[in-house]
Motif scaffolding. Structure first.
Motif, PDB file in Angstrom:
ATOM      1  N   UNK A  63       0.720  -1.133   0.109  1.00 36.17           N
ATOM      2  CA  UNK A  63       0.060  -0.015   0.072  1.00 36.17           C
ATOM      3  C   UNK A  63       0.895   1.261  -0.023  1.00 36.17           C
ATOM      4  N   UNK A  64       2.259   1.144   0.137  1.00 40.87           N
ATOM      5  CA  UNK A  64       3.065   2.364   0.128  1.00 40.87           C
ATOM      6  C   UNK A  64       2.889   3.059  -1.187  1.00 40.87           C
ATOM      7  N   UNK A  65       2.454   4.484  -0.805  1.00 39.84           N
ATOM      8  CA  UNK A  65       2.342   5.418  -2.065  1.00 39.84           C
ATOM      9  C   UNK A  65       0.925   5.621  -2.386  1.00 39.84           C
ATOM     10  N   UNK A  66       0.077   4.696  -2.010  1.00 37.53           N
ATOM     11  CA  UNK A  66      -1.432   4.668  -2.323  1.00 37.53           C
ATOM     12  C   UNK A  66      -2.041   5.117  -1.120  1.00 37.53           C
ATOM     13  N   UNK A  67      -1.827   4.454  -0.282  1.00 36.47           N
ATOM     14  CA  UNK A  67      -2.807   4.644   1.187  1.00 36.47           C
ATOM     15  C   UNK A  67      -1.891   5.538   2.222  1.00 36.47           C
ATOM     16  N   UNK A  68      -2.790   6.566   3.084  1.00 30.72           N
ATOM     17  CA  UNK A  68      -2.140   7.349   3.983  1.00 30.72           C
ATOM     18  C   UNK A  68      -2.951   7.067   5.273  1.00 30.72           C
ATOM     19  N   UNK A  69      -2.323   6.779   6.262  1.00 32.77           N
ATOM     20  CA  UNK A  69      -2.887   6.793   7.514  1.00 32.77           C
ATOM     21  C   UNK A  69      -2.631   8.214   8.365  1.00 32.77           C
ATOM     22  N   UNK A  70      -3.625   8.513   9.129  1.00 30.17           N
ATOM     23  CA  UNK A  70      -3.586   9.604  10.034  1.00 30.17           C
ATOM     24  C   UNK A  70      -4.397   9.715  11.093  1.00 30.17           C
ATOM     25  N   UNK A  71      -4.430  10.367  12.100  1.00 32.77           N
ATOM     26  CA  UNK A  71      -5.117  10.311  13.511  1.00 32.77           C
ATOM     27  C   UNK A  71      -5.566  11.616  13.928  1.00 32.77           C
ATOM     28  N   UNK A  72      -6.720  11.853  14.614  1.00 27.99           N
ATOM     29  CA  UNK A  72      -6.930  12.879  15.242  1.00 27.99           C
ATOM     30  C   UNK A  72      -7.243  12.415  16.662  1.00 27.99           C
ATOM     31  N   UNK A  73      -6.176  12.883  17.534  1.00 23.06           N
ATOM     32  CA  UNK A  73      -6.130  12.607  18.954  1.00 23.06           C
ATOM     33  C   UNK A  73      -7.374  13.153  19.567  1.00 23.06           C
ATOM     34  N   UNK A  74      -7.718  14.390  19.421  1.00 30.91           N
ATOM     35  CA  UNK A  74      -8.907  14.897  20.065  1.00 30.91           C
ATOM     36  C   UNK A  74     -10.344  13.966  19.915  1.00 30.91           C
ATOM     37  N   UNK A  75     -10.236  13.226  18.871  1.00 26.15           N
ATOM     38  CA  UNK A  75     -11.555  12.241  18.458  1.00 26.15           C
ATOM     39  C   UNK A  75     -11.196  10.986  18.821  1.00 26.15           C
ATOM     40  N   UNK A  76      -9.894  10.675  19.216  1.00 27.16           N
ATOM     41  CA  UNK A  76      -9.507   9.065  19.463  1.00 27.16           C
ATOM     42  C   UNK A  76      -9.994   8.474  18.153  1.00 27.16           C
ATOM     43  N   UNK A  77      -9.514   8.992  17.004  1.00 25.66           N
ATOM     44  CA  UNK A  77      -9.986   8.345  15.635  1.00 25.66           C
ATOM     45  C   UNK A  77      -8.424   8.156  14.739  1.00 25.66           C
ATOM     46  N   UNK A  78      -8.787   7.236  14.048  1.00 29.24           N
ATOM     47  CA  UNK A  78      -7.711   6.937  12.899  1.00 29.24           C
ATOM     48  C   UNK A  78      -8.201   6.768  11.425  1.00 29.24           C
ATOM     49  N   UNK A  79      -7.656   7.249  10.544  1.00 31.72           N
ATOM     50  CA  UNK A  79      -8.485   7.098   9.346  1.00 31.72           C
ATOM     51  C   UNK A  79      -7.249   6.396   8.348  1.00 31.72           C
ATOM     52  N   UNK A  80      -7.869   6.060   7.354  1.00 33.21           N
ATOM     53  CA  UNK A  80      -7.015   5.456   6.205  1.00 33.21           C
ATOM     54  C   UNK A  80      -7.771   6.039   4.816  1.00 33.21           C
ATOM     55  N   UNK A  81      -6.848   6.868   4.038  1.00 32.73           N
ATOM     56  CA  UNK A  81      -6.954   7.423   2.993  1.00 32.73           C
ATOM     57  C   UNK A  81      -6.406   6.477   1.670  1.00 32.73           C
ATOM     58  N   UNK A  82      -7.494   5.967   0.910  1.00 38.13           N
ATOM     59  CA  UNK A  82      -7.004   4.784   0.093  1.00 38.13           C
ATOM     60  C   UNK A  82      -7.085   5.414  -1.436  1.00 38.13           C
ATOM     61  N   UNK A  83      -6.288   5.709  -2.219  1.00 38.92           N
ATOM     62  CA  UNK A  83      -6.092   6.112  -3.390  1.00 38.92           C
ATOM     63  C   UNK A  83      -5.533   5.006  -4.310  1.00 38.92           C
ATOM     64  N   UNK A  84      -5.926   5.296  -5.637  1.00 37.68           N
ATOM     65  CA  UNK A  84      -5.269   4.201  -6.767  1.00 37.68           C
ATOM     66  C   UNK A  84      -5.906   2.902  -6.193  1.00 37.68           C
ATOM     67  N   UNK A  85      -7.066   2.698  -6.071  1.00 38.79           N
ATOM     68  CA  UNK A  85      -7.526   1.453  -5.350  1.00 38.79           C
ATOM     69  C   UNK A  85      -7.308   0.303  -6.588  1.00 38.79           C
ATOM     70  N   UNK A  86      -6.983  -1.058  -6.133  1.00 39.41           N
ATOM     71  CA  UNK A  86      -6.984  -2.013  -7.268  1.00 39.41           C
ATOM     72  C   UNK A  86      -8.025  -2.966  -6.963  1.00 39.41           C
ATOM     73  N   UNK A  87      -8.385  -3.782  -7.782  1.00 42.10           N
ATOM     74  CA  UNK A  87      -9.176  -5.043  -7.349  1.00 42.10           C
ATOM     75  C   UNK A  87      -8.774  -5.991  -6.210  1.00 42.10           C
ATOM     76  N   UNK A  88      -7.389  -6.102  -6.160  1.00 50.45           N
ATOM     77  CA  UNK A  88      -6.764  -6.868  -5.153  1.00 50.45           C
ATOM     78  C   UNK A  88      -6.899  -6.501  -3.692  1.00 50.45           C
ATOM     79  N   UNK A  89      -7.294  -4.881  -3.723  1.00 52.50           N
ATOM     80  CA  UNK A  89      -7.474  -4.262  -2.491  1.00 52.50           C
ATOM     81  C   UNK A  89      -8.821  -4.624  -1.732  1.00 52.50           C
ATOM     82  N   UNK A  90      -9.569  -5.466  -2.493  1.00 48.87           N
ATOM     83  CA  UNK A  90     -11.108  -5.927  -2.051  1.00 48.87           C
ATOM     84  C   UNK A  90     -10.808  -6.692  -0.676  1.00 48.87           C
TER      85      UNK A  90
END
Length: 120
Positions: A63-90
């Motif tokens: 997933x390097x170069x395609x996915x980005x993980x981030x967090x919001x400490x105030x919301x106790x949350x983590x996010x995964x932005x997934x770009x350039x998705x491929x069928x094998x990411x299903x």
């Protein structure tokens, strides 16, 4: 205790994008690590990415170069932005967290999973 609630999965065409969210709630003293795994039926669950309380980030090679993980400490949350998705990411994507609950004990928690389907 602690609950992880995921959202953001869905159906997208190859090359498209999705953003997954995971919010932790409950008796949280400190979140040590939050991350994402994925699982295809009949296969083992595999690690995708994680982010530590100090902000250290690691990604699986696929997933390097395609996915980005981030967090919001105030919301106790983590996010995964997934770009350039491929069928094998299903897969079903799961949020995982290493959390120190009130009282100081570290425990592992999992979300219920959210389906990501990438069509060709």
């Amino acid at each position: 205790q602690v609950q992880l609630a995921e959202s953001g999965g869905g159906l997208v065409q190859a090359g498209g994008s999705l953003r997954l969210s995971c919010a932790a709630s409950g008796s949280i003293f400190n979140i040590n690590v939050m991350g994402w795994y994925r699982q295809v039926p009949g296969y083992q669950r595999e690690w995708v990415a994680h982010i530590t309380s100090g902000g250290t980030i690691n990604y699986a090679d696929f997933v390097k170069g395609r996915f980005t993980i981030s967090k919001d400490n105030a919301k106790n949350s983590v996010y995964l932005q997934m770009n350039s998705l491929k069928p094998e990411d299903t897969a079903v994507y799961f949020c995982k967290a290493n959390i120190a609950v009130s009282g100081g004990t570290n425990s592992i928690f999992w979300g219920q999973g959210t389906q990501v389907t990438v069509s060709s």
